[in-house]
Scaffold this motif. Structure first.
Motif, PDB file in Angstrom:
ATOM      1  N   GLY A  24       1.423   4.062   2.997  1.00  0.00           N
ATOM      2  CA  GLY A  24      -0.098   4.140   2.715  1.00  0.00           C
ATOM      3  C   GLY A  24      -1.013   4.424   3.726  1.00  0.00           C
ATOM      4  O   GLY A  24      -2.018   4.743   3.747  1.00  0.00           O
ATOM      5  N   VAL A  56       0.196   2.584  -4.794  1.00  0.00           N
ATOM      6  CA  VAL A  56      -0.939   1.633  -4.108  1.00  0.00           C
ATOM      7  C   VAL A  56      -1.350   0.365  -4.916  1.00  0.00           C
ATOM      8  O   VAL A  56      -1.858   0.597  -5.741  1.00  0.00           O
ATOM      9  CB  VAL A  56      -1.790   2.347  -3.313  1.00  0.00           C
ATOM     10  CG1 VAL A  56      -2.686   1.338  -2.381  1.00  0.00           C
ATOM     11  CG2 VAL A  56      -1.461   3.473  -2.564  1.00  0.00           C
ATOM     12  N   ALA A  99       0.737  -1.214   0.147  1.00  0.00           N
ATOM     13  CA  ALA A  99       0.035  -0.058  -0.041  1.00  0.00           C
ATOM     14  C   ALA A  99       0.843   1.117  -0.052  1.00  0.00           C
ATOM     15  O   ALA A  99       1.046   1.699   0.867  1.00  0.00           O
ATOM     16  CB  ALA A  99      -0.897   0.055   0.920  1.00  0.00           C
ATOM     17  N   GLY A 100       1.512   1.385  -1.096  1.00  0.00           N
ATOM     18  CA  GLY A 100       2.499   2.340  -1.274  1.00  0.00           C
ATOM     19  C   GLY A 100       3.873   1.743  -1.211  1.00  0.00           C
ATOM     20  O   GLY A 100       4.347   1.646  -0.060  1.00  0.00           O
ATOM     21  N   ALA A 102       2.044  -1.224   4.579  1.00  0.00           N
ATOM     22  CA  ALA A 102       1.417   0.193   4.282  1.00  0.00           C
ATOM     23  C   ALA A 102       2.172   1.225   5.235  1.00  0.00           C
ATOM     24  O   ALA A 102       1.658   2.123   5.786  1.00  0.00           O
ATOM     25  CB  ALA A 102      -0.106   0.256   4.931  1.00  0.00           C
TER      26      ALA A 102
END
Length: 507
Positions: free
Chosen positions: A287, A261, A253-254, A284
């Motif tokens: 994210g 993402v 997520a990033g 993440a």
């Protein structure tokens, strides 16, 4: 043997030394704050060998004054330190200048709580840490039990760590135990049964390293990507080809380069269809920022169904190093990697039971609690949205220069781009010459020390120059709150001047 004499300058904190200690700590705080407020990234740049010869010294024979040590620090060490809070530092995050977090960090140092144990070592700190973990869980969509149902540390569903590397390592331990329960006790007999799937050339080193650290070796299956996201058809093929061998699929997520993402729902659906037993882990670390804002939260859709999620508040919340967290969808899953010692752990809320590799556990989470407590939901949303808007503006500035080329769509705060030499035709690009130009530009930037952008290898996953080749671009990051538009235009002008010098053969 002569008795040791304690002088006024070596004694511990006492009531008598209170005012002197306050004065010394005030001087230290002033040094640190003035450092963060300086406009320069570096006050002095010297080669590593010179820094070595200046700073490495013998242990003094006799006691000395703290004042003298502070002077030595200010004169010899501080000028060489990198200031990531400088508005000319445009390359990463980690500004560490949120006032609430700074206050929390100071108080954590002074209170000296140890969260390995709750009842006598951290009577209040443990529950502050639980609160911060519950806030993080809520942000990414994990359900929290009612407070009255919190009866042990195994009801919390998270661990505060020193950063993403440790969090990812613990996630891989959980995946291993989920694949083969009891491996902590019996050991690993067939490492080939504990493979993980990662996106090719985009995954963070910590996941691969974690496999080695937990006794699994290099059991990595890399899957092709498209636009810096999993190619879902390739993922489906890999799961089918390696059926029964896979313990975890890791999605980003990033990612750590472009901050793209992944299609978290798409990855989830492919994995769950192939084998519901596979542990789904989302990194993440970057994210997490999207969870702060209703406008950005949709980028993380599906993350609430992952078994574990790594987040890094020290990357995206201006919290001083170090502070990460591992969050798990099912709080009870942490029992699989728990341990116990009658020497210090015996209470229901002792975090030491669920923190492999950590004994003494500092109150790191007070920085996080203080930051979130003082920002609130609206402040966190404003933080995230303003960063994305700044990144989009920088992308526009890059796109406005014919000699600069952007390599990806902006998903969060990263903008990766390259200088294209004047003698290169982008329709039939000389990749070696483009890479050489950007390497030379970045080397000069580091030597000058006035500006800083990140630099690394990156596959051309969008085919901007030539699909699949490895490029060596520069990366702007919009995390630093002190960056204004004139800083963005100035750094691009600086790069264009260096690029022109390269074209002329003078760089």
């Amino acid at each position: 043997m002569q008795p040791v004499t304690t002088t006024d300058h070596t004694r511990s904190l006492t009531a008598e030394s209170r005012n002197e200690t306050v004065e010394l700590l005030t001087k230290a705080l002033q040094l640190g704050i003035d450092f963060k407020l300086q406009s320069d990234v570096f006050l002095e740049r010297i080669p590593s060998v010179q820094a070595r010869d200046r700073l490495i010294s013998a242990l003094p024979v006799h006691p000395g004054k703290v004042e003298d040590a502070l002077v030595e620090f200010a004169e010899s060490m501080l000028p060489l330190c990198k200031n990531e809070a400088s508005p000319q530092f445009l390359g990463f995050g980690d500004t560490g200048d949120d006032v609430g977090a700074l206050v929390g960090g100071v108080l954590a140092l002074l209170t000296q709580q140890n969260l390995i144990n709750q009842s006598f070592d951290s009577p209040s700190a443990t529950f502050v840490e639980i609160t911060a973990l519950r806030w993080l869980r809520e942000l990414i969509g994990f359900a929290n039990p009612p407070v009255e149902d919190l009866t042990t540390v195994f009801d919390v569903g998270g661990i505060i760590t020193h950063g993403g590397t440790m969090s990812n390592s613990l996630a891989m331990m959980l995946a291993r135990e989920h694949k083969m329960p009891g491996t902590m006790e019996t050991g690993v007999h067939d490492p080939g049964q504990f493979s993980i799937v990662v996106p090719r050339d985009l995954g963070h080193y910590s996941v691969k390293s974690a496999l080695k650290w937990i006794g699994l070796g290099h059991q990595v299956i890399e899957v092709d990507t498209d636009g810096f996201r999993y190619d879902l058809r390739a993922l489906e093929r890999a799961l089918r080809e390696h059926e029964g061998r896979i313990m975890s699929v890791v999605a980003y997520a990033g990612d750590s380069r472009t901050q793209t993402v992944d299609d978290l729902r798409g990855v989830r659906d492919v994995v769950r269809t192939a084998d519901e037993r596979i542990w789904l882990h989302a990194d993440a670390c970057w994210g997490l920022m999207c969870s702060f804002s209703d406008r950005l939260r949709g980028k993380l859709a599906g993350i609430e169904d992952y078994d574990s999620v790594t987040v890094d508040p020290h990357k995206v919340m201006a919290i001083p190093h170090s502070l990460g967290a591992l969050l798990v969808r099912d709080p009870a899953s942490l029992k699989a990697i728990s341990s116990h010692s009658g020497l210090i752990m015996g209470d229901d809320f002792d975090f030491g039971q669920v923190t492999p590799f950590i004994g003494t556990k500092a109150w790191l989470s007070l920085k996080l609690w203080m930051m979130m407590r003082t920002r609130g939901r609206s402040g966190l949303a404003e933080l995230a949205e303003s960063r994305v808007e700044k990144a989009l503006r920088f992308a526009e500035l890059v796109d406005s220069h014919e000699r600069l080329i952007r390599l990806h769509k902006v998903d969060m705060t990263a903008v990766t781009f390259m200088y294209v030499p004047a003698d290169v035709d982008v329709a039939a690009p000389d990749i070696e010459r483009i890479n050489e130009a950007n390497l030379r530009i970045h080397e000069r930037m580091l030597a000058d020390g006035r500006w800083h952008l990140h630099h690394f290898g990156l596959p051309d996953d969008d085919g901007i120059l030539k699909y699949g080749v490895t490029l060596y671009p520069m990366r702007f990051m919009a995390v630093n709150p002190h960056i204004e538009e004139h800083h963005m235009t100035a750094v691009l002008d600086y790069i264009l001047r260096l690029g022109a010098a390269f074209d002329e053969g003078s760089l």
